[in-house]
Design an enzyme around this catalytic site. Structure first.
Site, PDB file in Angstrom:
ATOM      1  N   TYR A   7      -2.848   4.409   7.062  1.00 40.27           N
ATOM      2  CA  TYR A   7      -2.004   3.198   7.208  1.00 40.27           C
ATOM      3  C   TYR A   7      -0.785   3.275   6.286  1.00 40.27           C
ATOM      4  O   TYR A   7       0.368   3.120   6.715  1.00 40.27           O
ATOM      5  CB  TYR A   7      -2.883   1.994   6.884  1.00 40.27           C
ATOM      6  CG  TYR A   7      -2.206   0.667   6.624  1.00 40.27           C
ATOM      7  CD1 TYR A   7      -1.723  -0.127   7.671  1.00 40.27           C
ATOM      8  CD2 TYR A   7      -2.078   0.179   5.326  1.00 40.27           C
ATOM      9  CE1 TYR A   7      -1.146  -1.368   7.415  1.00 40.27           C
ATOM     10  CE2 TYR A   7      -1.513  -1.068   5.066  1.00 40.27           C
ATOM     11  CZ  TYR A   7      -1.041  -1.835   6.117  1.00 40.27           C
ATOM     12  OH  TYR A   7      -0.477  -3.052   5.868  1.00 40.27           O
ATOM     13  N   GLU A  65       0.820  -1.227   0.000  1.00 42.05           N
ATOM     14  CA  GLU A  65       0.000   0.000   0.000  1.00 42.05           C
ATOM     15  C   GLU A  65       0.843   1.261   0.000  1.00 42.05           C
ATOM     16  O   GLU A  65       0.322   2.339  -0.250  1.00 42.05           O
ATOM     17  CB  GLU A  65      -0.947   0.015   1.207  1.00 42.05           C
ATOM     18  CG  GLU A  65      -2.129  -0.862   1.012  1.00 42.05           C
ATOM     19  CD  GLU A  65      -3.397  -0.352   1.673  1.00 42.05           C
ATOM     20  OE1 GLU A  65      -3.483   0.835   2.032  1.00 42.05           O
ATOM     21  OE2 GLU A  65      -4.307  -1.173   1.833  1.00 42.05           O
TER      22      GLU A  65
HETATM   23  N1  LIG Z   1      -1.272 -10.320   4.868  1.00 45.17           N
HETATM   24  C1  LIG Z   1      -0.923  -9.492   3.892  1.00 45.17           C
HETATM   25  O1  LIG Z   1      -1.189  -9.722   2.720  1.00 45.17           O
HETATM   26  C2  LIG Z   1      -0.158  -8.227   4.186  1.00 45.17           C
HETATM   27  C3  LIG Z   1      -0.082  -7.281   3.155  1.00 45.17           C
HETATM   28  C4  LIG Z   1       0.630  -6.111   3.387  1.00 45.17           C
HETATM   29  C5  LIG Z   1       1.279  -5.913   4.578  1.00 45.17           C
HETATM   30  N2  LIG Z   1       1.200  -6.844   5.552  1.00 45.17           N
HETATM   31  C6  LIG Z   1       1.920  -6.556   6.820  1.00 45.17           C
HETATM   32  O2  LIG Z   1       2.417  -7.775   7.369  1.00 45.17           O
HETATM   33  C7  LIG Z   1       2.311  -7.738   8.794  1.00 45.17           C
HETATM   34  C8  LIG Z   1       1.544  -8.956   9.305  1.00 45.17           C
HETATM   35  O3  LIG Z   1       0.287  -9.014   8.685  1.00 45.17           O
HETATM   36  P1  LIG Z   1      -0.784 -10.165   8.976  1.00 45.17           P
HETATM   37  O4  LIG Z   1      -1.577 -10.292   7.747  1.00 45.17           O
HETATM   38  O5  LIG Z   1      -0.124 -11.344   9.565  1.00 45.17           O
HETATM   39  O6  LIG Z   1      -1.679  -9.436  10.071  1.00 45.17           O
HETATM   40  P2  LIG Z   1      -2.296  -9.994  11.447  1.00 45.17           P
HETATM   41  O7  LIG Z   1      -3.222  -8.951  11.952  1.00 45.17           O
HETATM   42  O8  LIG Z   1      -2.819 -11.356  11.243  1.00 45.17           O
HETATM   43  O9  LIG Z   1      -1.023 -10.095  12.392  1.00 45.17           O
HETATM   44  C9  LIG Z   1      -0.509  -9.002  13.140  1.00 45.17           C
HETATM   45  C10 LIG Z   1      -0.231  -9.507  14.545  1.00 45.17           C
HETATM   46  O10 LIG Z   1       0.390  -8.436  15.291  1.00 45.17           O
HETATM   47  C11 LIG Z   1      -0.134  -8.490  16.604  1.00 45.17           C
HETATM   48  N3  LIG Z   1       0.008  -7.156  17.204  1.00 45.17           N
HETATM   49  C12 LIG Z   1      -0.551  -6.015  16.765  1.00 45.17           C
HETATM   50  N4  LIG Z   1      -0.237  -5.011  17.608  1.00 45.17           N
HETATM   51  C13 LIG Z   1       0.523  -5.546  18.594  1.00 45.17           C
HETATM   52  C14 LIG Z   1       1.125  -5.009  19.748  1.00 45.17           C
HETATM   53  N5  LIG Z   1       0.996  -3.703  20.068  1.00 45.17           N
HETATM   54  N6  LIG Z   1       1.848  -5.826  20.542  1.00 45.17           N
HETATM   55  C15 LIG Z   1       1.962  -7.138  20.236  1.00 45.17           C
HETATM   56  N7  LIG Z   1       1.400  -7.714  19.157  1.00 45.17           N
HETATM   57  C16 LIG Z   1       0.683  -6.912  18.342  1.00 45.17           C
HETATM   58  C17 LIG Z   1      -1.597  -8.881  16.433  1.00 45.17           C
HETATM   59  O11 LIG Z   1      -2.135  -9.411  17.634  1.00 45.17           O
HETATM   60  C18 LIG Z   1      -1.511  -9.908  15.312  1.00 45.17           C
HETATM   61  O12 LIG Z   1      -1.422 -11.214  15.825  1.00 45.17           O
HETATM   62  C19 LIG Z   1       1.670  -6.398   9.129  1.00 45.17           C
HETATM   63  O13 LIG Z   1       2.694  -5.479   9.449  1.00 45.17           O
HETATM   64  C20 LIG Z   1       0.977  -5.966   7.852  1.00 45.17           C
HETATM   65  O14 LIG Z   1       0.888  -4.565   7.748  1.00 45.17           O
HETATM   66  C21 LIG Z   1       0.465  -7.995   5.393  1.00 45.17           C
HETATM   67  O1  LIG Z   2     -16.302  -7.765   1.140  1.00 46.95           O
HETATM   68  C1  LIG Z   2     -15.431  -7.114   0.492  1.00 46.95           C
HETATM   69  C2  LIG Z   2     -14.157  -6.789   1.007  1.00 46.95           C
HETATM   70  C3  LIG Z   2     -13.253  -6.097   0.227  1.00 46.95           C
HETATM   71  N1  LIG Z   2     -13.577  -5.709  -1.014  1.00 46.95           N
HETATM   72  C4  LIG Z   2     -12.599  -5.007  -1.874  1.00 46.95           C
HETATM   73  O2  LIG Z   2     -11.543  -5.922  -2.149  1.00 46.95           O
HETATM   74  C5  LIG Z   2     -10.295  -5.244  -2.324  1.00 46.95           C
HETATM   75  C6  LIG Z   2      -9.248  -5.878  -1.428  1.00 46.95           C
HETATM   76  O3  LIG Z   2      -9.584  -5.689  -0.089  1.00 46.95           O
HETATM   77  P1  LIG Z   2      -8.701  -6.220   1.160  1.00 46.95           P
HETATM   78  O4  LIG Z   2      -8.055  -7.478   0.876  1.00 46.95           O
HETATM   79  O5  LIG Z   2      -9.592  -6.199   2.334  1.00 46.95           O
HETATM   80  O6  LIG Z   2      -7.610  -5.085   1.350  1.00 46.95           O
HETATM   81  P2  LIG Z   2      -6.638  -4.262   0.395  1.00 46.95           P
HETATM   82  O7  LIG Z   2      -6.060  -5.112  -0.660  1.00 46.95           O
HETATM   83  O8  LIG Z   2      -7.362  -3.061  -0.105  1.00 46.95           O
HETATM   84  O9  LIG Z   2      -5.566  -3.781   1.451  1.00 46.95           O
HETATM   85  C7  LIG Z   2      -4.681  -4.689   2.057  1.00 46.95           C
HETATM   86  O10 LIG Z   2      -3.562  -4.839   1.182  1.00 46.95           O
HETATM   87  C8  LIG Z   2      -2.457  -5.191   1.903  1.00 46.95           C
HETATM   88  C9  LIG Z   2      -2.682  -4.738   3.329  1.00 46.95           C
HETATM   89  O11 LIG Z   2      -1.655  -3.797   3.609  1.00 46.95           O
HETATM   90  C10 LIG Z   2      -2.571  -5.774   4.411  1.00 46.95           C
HETATM   91  O12 LIG Z   2      -3.290  -6.892   4.101  1.00 46.95           O
HETATM   92  C11 LIG Z   2      -4.112  -4.208   3.367  1.00 46.95           C
HETATM   93  O13 LIG Z   2      -4.104  -2.851   3.528  1.00 46.95           O
HETATM   94  C12 LIG Z   2     -10.591  -3.796  -2.061  1.00 46.95           C
HETATM   95  O14 LIG Z   2     -10.793  -3.158  -3.302  1.00 46.95           O
HETATM   96  C13 LIG Z   2     -11.911  -3.798  -1.278  1.00 46.95           C
HETATM   97  O15 LIG Z   2     -12.644  -2.618  -1.503  1.00 46.95           O
HETATM   98  C14 LIG Z   2     -14.834  -6.031  -1.543  1.00 46.95           C
HETATM   99  O16 LIG Z   2     -15.162  -5.690  -2.693  1.00 46.95           O
HETATM  100  N2  LIG Z   2     -15.704  -6.717  -0.760  1.00 46.95           N
END
Ligand SMILES: NC(=O)c1ccc[n+]([C@@H]2O[C@H](COP(=O)([O-])OP(=O)(O)OC[C@H]3O[C@@H](n4cnc5c(N)ncnc54)[C@H](O)[C@@H]3O)[C@@H](O)[C@H]2O)c1
Ligand SMILES: O=c1ccn([C@@H]2O[C@H](COP(=O)(O)OP(=O)(O)O[C@H]3OC[C@](O)(CO)[C@H]3O)[C@@H](O)[C@H]2O)c(=O)[nH]1
Length: 389
Positions: free
Chosen positions: A185, A141
């Site tokens: 964010y 993002e």
């Molecule tokens: N999943 C994705 O596709 C995706 C995409 C872009 C970025 N990210 C980044 O990857 C990282 C992990 O994402 P995720 O999908 O596993 O999310 P998630 O929410 O499943 O995991 C985050 C974890 O951090 C813990 N946490 C949050 N605040 C905390 C605090 N103050 N102290 C201790 N623990 C805390 C939460 O309890 C949670 O278990 C994040 O930084 C997210 O921004 C993930």
């Molecule tokens: O019920 C729904 C939920 C979501 N959308 C649309 O889908 C697109 C993707 O949404 P989502 O996976 O929730 O999030 P984003 O891709 O926008 O953002 C994530 O990308 C990476 C990360 O940083 C961490 O995971 C997070 O910010 C979006 O267009 C929604 O509007 C839907 O149509 N219906």
């Protein structure tokens, strides 16, 4: 893994077992990373989180295969003096902790900014001051919108990768105006990236920044009313899974026109393990981690998930499986969206030789099989006895 196997890195050098502090180990990515490290490497994990449900199978004493190599610390990094001690005890800190569900960005912007910037500051500071390596999780993002999104809809330039491909060392970060709080964010993540980069440049911090592009798979988020709040809005995979499990229509925000590339969590975790074990190749770099071949519109994602789920569950799809909703109705005021996210893979290919393997169809098949097995019975119970949930 057999204790006697000598593990080597990409340059053939033997690897010493590491102690890894994993902050946010109890989340979606953390749980898969813990599993991978315990199953395939000799490294030790200090797993830090406020929750442990997603890693309880790794913490139970019966899991003797890796007993002694994982220790859970229930800590909130917002206010806990034990953080610096844990960083000092570790060779490497991986910071995953964040508020990272879009429904929060415009409705809880302060919590979002604190979580993604302020709360990460001590982690960066202690790593820098104590000469410890840091792998920090940022996000795709930070790129925001593509340059092409500002062109007329019918402009042929929109087809030119120069107008949409997202490159770590080249693409600008394009966010909406301040009242579009969606970008709270992305902006907080961008600032912490800049701070880490500056700590590297001015104070020699050894860092790697990861930009995940929509990693999806089992254990992602929660199913509202089952293992998370009934009114909660998780990320799209769980929103659509929830609707399919309940035989409700999948909601397409603003027509479902936005495009995403989805990568299977198990492919993506391979990339993180390469970063962990190859510091000479990973330090000082920012890596896109995604699957450029798995691009769909959100509408196409909904259609694919509907077809895959019908196959997995044996239940026919609804006649009209989707419904359009406005973003204001779904997320509230201040929502905005990334139009398209295709990662350029040059840097991760060159440094780590990593490529994703799993097609969108295959990853949806294994993920929806998991969702069905894990939640279908619980959903049936809640639907038949709504008041006891
Ligand atoms: N999943 C994705 O596709 C995706 C995409 C872009 C970025 N990210 C980044 O990857 C990282 C992990 O994402 P995720 O999908 O596993 O999310 P998630 O929410 O499943 O995991 C985050 C974890 O951090 C813990 N946490 C949050 N605040 C905390 C605090 N103050 N102290 C201790 N623990 C805390 C939460 O309890 C949670 O278990 C994040 O930084 C997210 O921004 C993930
Ligand atoms: O019920 C729904 C939920 C979501 N959308 C649309 O889908 C697109 C993707 O949404 P989502 O996976 O929730 O999030 P984003 O891709 O926008 O953002 C994530 O990308 C990476 C990360 O940083 C961490 O995971 C997070 O910010 C979006 O267009 C929604 O509007 C839907 O149509 N219906």
């Amino acid at each position: 893994m057999a204790a006697s196997t000598v593990r080597t890195n990409l340059d053939g050098k033997p690897l010493n077992p590491l102690t890894i502090l994993m902050i946010g180990a109890g989340g979606f990515i953390g749980s898969h990373l813990c599993e991978k490290i315990l199953q395939e490497t000799p490294h030790k994990i200090l797993a830090l989180d406020v929750y442990s449900d997603k890693i309880k199978h790794l913490l139970e004493p019966e899991s003797l295969e890796w007993a002694g190599r994982i220790q859970f610390h229930r800590i909130n990094i917002k206010h806990d003096s034990r953080l610096e001690g844990l960083i000092k005890m570790s060779d490497l800190t991986i910071n995953l902790a964040a508020i990272c569900t879009p429904a929060d960005y415009n409705t809880r912007p302060l919590d979002t900014i604190y979580s993604n910037f302020i709360d990460a500051l001590p982690v960066v500071k202690y790593c820098s001051e104590n000469g410890k390596r840091l792998i920090h999780f940022s996000t795709c993002e930070v790129y925001g919108k593509t340059i092409g999104s500002f062109l007329p809809k019918d402009s042929p330039l929109r087809q030119d990768p120069a107008y949409y491909l997202l490159k770590e060392d080249d693409s600008p970060c394009i966010f909406g105006s301040i009242e579009k709080q969606r970008w709270s964010y992305a902006c907080a993540k961008q600032l912490i990236e800049r701070l880490i980069y500056a700590e590297g440049a001015e104070n020699g911090l050894e860092f790697t920044i990861v930009r995940p592009f929509n990693w999806i798979g089992p254990r992602m988020d929660f199913i509202p009313g089952i293992d998370g709040p009934s009114e909660g809005v998780p990320r799209v995979l769980a929103c659509f899974s929830n609707a399919l499990l309940r035989r409700e229509q999948l909601k397409l925000v603003d027509g479902g026109e936005s495009q995403r590339t989805f990568v299977y969590i198990k492919d993506a975790i391979e990339a993180v393990l390469l970063m962990i074990e190859n510091p000479d190749r990973a330090n000082g770099h920012i890596f896109n981690v995604g699957n450029p071949n798995n691009e769909v519109t959100v509408r196409q994602l909904a259609e694919m998930m509907t077809a895959v789920y019908a196959n997995v569950s044996g239940e026919p799809a609804l006649e009209e499986p989707t419904v359009d909703v406005s973003s204001k109705e779904f997320y509230g005021e201040g929502y905005d969206d990334s139009d398209k996210r295709i990662p350029d893979m040059t840097i991760i290919n060159k440094q780590l030789g990593w490529n994703p393997k799993t097609s969108l169809w295959d990853l949806l098949d294994s993920t929806l099989t998991y969702q069905h097995k894990t939640y279908a019975e619980a959903i049936k119970k809640v639907i038949s006895h709504p008041t006891t949930s």
